[in-house]
Write a protein that holds these residues in place. Sequence first.
Motif, PDB file in Angstrom:
ATOM      1  N   ILE A   1      13.483  61.986  50.488  1.00  0.00           N
ATOM      2  CA  ILE A   1      14.925  62.051  50.734  1.00  0.00           C
ATOM      3  C   ILE A   1      15.201  62.590  52.131  1.00  0.00           C
ATOM      4  CG2 ILE A   1      17.070  63.189  50.036  1.00  0.00           C
ATOM      5  CD1 ILE A   1      16.099  63.109  47.185  1.00  0.00           C
ATOM      6  N   TYR A   2      14.452  63.606  52.550  1.00  0.00           N
ATOM      7  CA  TYR A   2      14.685  64.183  53.877  1.00  0.00           C
ATOM      8  C   TYR A   2      14.359  63.174  54.976  1.00  0.00           C
ATOM      9  CZ  TYR A   2      14.765  67.608  57.641  1.00  0.00           C
ATOM     10  OH  TYR A   2      15.069  68.293  58.801  1.00  0.00           O
ATOM     11  N   LEU A   3      13.304  62.396  54.804  1.00  0.00           N
ATOM     12  CA  LEU A   3      12.981  61.361  55.784  1.00  0.00           C
ATOM     13  C   LEU A   3      14.097  60.324  55.846  1.00  0.00           C
ATOM     14  CD1 LEU A   3       9.189  60.697  55.068  1.00  0.00           C
ATOM     15  CD2 LEU A   3      10.193  62.145  56.818  1.00  0.00           C
ATOM     16  N   TYR A   4      14.619  59.949  54.687  1.00  0.00           N
ATOM     17  CA  TYR A   4      15.714  58.985  54.650  1.00  0.00           C
ATOM     18  C   TYR A   4      16.938  59.531  55.382  1.00  0.00           C
ATOM     19  CZ  TYR A   4      19.503  56.164  52.693  1.00  0.00           C
ATOM     20  OH  TYR A   4      20.610  55.367  52.534  1.00  0.00           O
ATOM     21  N   ARG A   5      17.288  60.779  55.120  1.00  0.00           N
ATOM     22  CA  ARG A   5      18.459  61.368  55.771  1.00  0.00           C
ATOM     23  C   ARG A   5      18.234  61.550  57.273  1.00  0.00           C
ATOM     24  NH1 ARG A   5      21.473  66.226  53.413  1.00  0.00           N
ATOM     25  NH2 ARG A   5      23.010  65.212  54.766  1.00  0.00           N
ATOM     26  N   MET A   6      17.010  61.921  57.645  1.00  0.00           N
ATOM     27  CA  MET A   6      16.719  62.099  59.063  1.00  0.00           C
ATOM     28  C   MET A   6      16.902  60.784  59.825  1.00  0.00           C
ATOM     29  SD  MET A   6      15.822  64.162  61.499  1.00  0.00           S
ATOM     30  CE  MET A   6      15.277  65.609  60.566  1.00  0.00           C
ATOM     31  N   ALA A   7      16.524  59.681  59.180  1.00  0.00           N
ATOM     32  CA  ALA A   7      16.620  58.387  59.853  1.00  0.00           C
ATOM     33  C   ALA A   7      18.025  57.805  59.796  1.00  0.00           C
ATOM     34  CB  ALA A   7      15.614  57.410  59.229  1.00  0.00           C
TER      35      ALA A   7
END
Length: 313
Positions: A267-273
């Motif tokens: 989820i954090y990778l998705y939000r970061m991108a």
Amino acid sequence: MKLPKSFRLSPRWTPYVMLSPFVILFGVFGVFPLMFSLYLAFQAWEPTSGLASMTFVGLDNFAFALTDAWFWKSLGNTGWLALASGVPQHLVAIPLAVFIHSSFKRSRDGVVAAYFLPYITSTVAIAIMFSSLFSTDFGLVNLGLAALREVPLLGSLMPVEPIDWLGRPENIKPAISVIVFWRYVGFNVVLYLAALQTIPKDIYEAATMDGAGRWQQFRFITLPSLKPMIYFGVTLSVIGGLQLFEEPFILTGGRGGSDQAGMTTGIYLYRMAFDFNDFGAASAMSWLMFLVVASLTWLTNRAFRPRTPGAPA
């Protein structure tokens, strides 16, 4: 109608032509995104500005990821969820598979299908269903706990007030773990049941004649025979647990919930991108996550590797 000789395919090139659709699709949708993400890990890029806006930053993205408190928090959440949902899966799936294998004959396929059904059910449908079940005021989970309060021996152990499963940080991870466990335990049951069917019955008959009980047969015959499948199942659980995304994303509205308690690394990778438009940092974090998954997979392989007497561990 025969094709002219100029249109006939030489036997030498036939295998390559037959394999070319897969190779092309794999290259476009597999290799290219992988290599592009590795390239992005060394770039600073905001996609709305176009490809020309890429700037080489070296290892800055990796340095940022290693010093980012939210990345470490998401990694801790992911590890917690992977352990809390993965370990019980196998502790339950192995004895359950043994029970199904020994107790059901004609109806075995139907029982296995019932346990396997959650695995093939839509993740969105499962998450929405459990969102209703974990509702604070009207969810069946809290209603069940309220009913248990009326039982004399269990009443004192039940919470007095309804539990806010998806609103309080300390309750989000257990709720997600229950969903992941419920969904994937049937998959592991199928794996172990398939392995049980390969164990020769003669071994159990010989053990029974030697006076071995059911527990001794399970300990000294079943478990050693299941070791290769346990290794396979645990490896899949490690990889899948560290890639956990859909269930917590839907249950927490894509934000990780209160105090980011349900924010996994995925989820954090998705939000970061896609929320913060920092594809470079997201790519660097994804490759760091790849190293974590590879390391844990290697450790799993070491743990299940056959050891010869006198060989070093």
